[in-house]
Write an enzyme that holds these catalytic residues in place. Structure first.
Site: not given
Ligand code: DAK
Length: 257
Positions: A67, A112, A115, A135
């Site tokens: 997400a 997400g 999921e 998460e």
């Molecule tokens: N959201 C927003 N932007 C994201 C993102 C994400 N999930 N994942 C990556 N990006 C963006 C980065 O911020 C970066 O943007 P800029 O800084 O260039 O503007 C760009 O994508 C490229 O990412 P990286 O520079 O970080 O790329 P790397 O190859 O170095 O790393 C990575 C890739 C996938 C390991 C890293 O980007 C990362 O750790 N990303 C986050 C992964 C993550 O934690 N995803 C979220 C999981 S939690 C909800 C319902 C569901 C959820 C939440 C709330 N509600 C109903 C309220 C679920 C939550 C989730 O999915």
């Protein structure tokens, strides 16, 4: 539906939905979730002879990296629950869709995104696919059905470990755990999904949709899956589709469904 955020391509009844936010690794923001909801509620109706759907992410790095983290930091508890419910409802539409839906996982499938892949009927992973529910790193739990579908697919112990550690697993481990159906080189990913959908499209379309429904019933505590099965079996036995399938077998020809 914003067709720049979700690209829709169709060929021979097979629709490819590509989540198109490559600069954010295809993170799911409200436009993406609404787009998916719109397409699986109404959009699909404009496709003649729909046979199957492939969901993938734009670029070669990510299916969906979760997400959109930047979009949910200011939500209240009530708004967060509503958003989670909307996401769950959208994913239910995918899970219960009447033709097969395959996730073509071309890189990160986190949070997400994992999921979303799990809500699809099948998952085909490219060799670079990476799965996880990170998460807890954000002080959250999965919000789009991950706490339910992950144990269904890989068992409670491993689901608990992945969810509590936030660890990621690669395509090979995902295959060993039963999270994905196949691993293929990235360049063959769509071709593999299309070949599966061409195979399912040669079967009886009503039996395909009923098989999806019956298998899903085994995970729905509000219904008796065995009852769904025997009732559906009876309905199908007395259908034109089944009569054609049986006649084709006896006459040694291909069925004309
Ligand atoms: N959201 C927003 N932007 C994201 C993102 C994400 N999930 N994942 C990556 N990006 C963006 C980065 O911020 C970066 O943007 P800029 O800084 O260039 O503007 C760009 O994508 C490229 O990412 P990286 O520079 O970080 O790329 P790397 O190859 O170095 O790393 C990575 C890739 C996938 C390991 C890293 O980007 C990362 O750790 N990303 C986050 C992964 C993550 O934690 N995803 C979220 C999981 S939690 C909800 C319902 C569901 C959820 C939440 C709330 N509600 C109903 C309220 C679920 C939550 C989730 O999915």
């Amino acid at each position: 539906m914003d067709t720049t955020i979700i690209l829709v391509q169709e060929e021979d009844g097979i629709v490819n939905l590509t989540i198109n936010r490559p600069k954010a690794l295809n993170a799911i923001n409200s436009a993406v979730m609404s787009g998916l909801n719109d397409w699986f509620s109404e959009g699909y109706k404009s496709v003649n002879g729909l046979k199957g759907v492939i969901i993938t992410g734009s670029g070669e790095k990510a299916f969906v990296a979760g997400a959109d983290i930047k979009g949910f930091s200011t939500l209240t508890a009530e708004e967060g629950s509503q958003l989670s419910k909307f996401g769950q409802d959208t994913y239910f539409k995918i899970e219960n869709f009447h033709v097969p839906v395959i996730a073509a996982v071309n890189g990160y499938a986190l949070g997400g995104g994992c999921e979303l892949a799990m809500a699809c009927h099948l998952r085909v992973a490219a060799e670079n696919a990476l799965f996880g529910q990170p998460e807890v790193n954000l002080g959250l739990i999965p919000g789009y059905g991950g706490t339910q579908r992950l144990p269904q697919l890989i068992g409670k112990a491993k689901a608990m470990e992945l969810t509590l550690t936030g660890d990621t697993i690669g395509a090979v481990e995902a295959l060993q755990l039963g999270l994905v159906n196949h691993i293929v080189p990235l360049e063959s990913l769509l071709e593999k999904c299309i070949s599966i959908l061409k195979k399912t499209s040669r079967k009886g379309p009503i039996s395909i949709s009923k098989a999806i429904r019956a298998i899903n019933a085994s995970y729905d505590p509000s219904v008796n899956g065995y009852e769904v099965e025997y009732k559906t079996f009876g309905e199908l036995l007395d259908s034109d589709e089944c009569r054609e399938g049986v006649a084709a077998f006896i006459e040694k020809r291909k069925p004309n469904f």
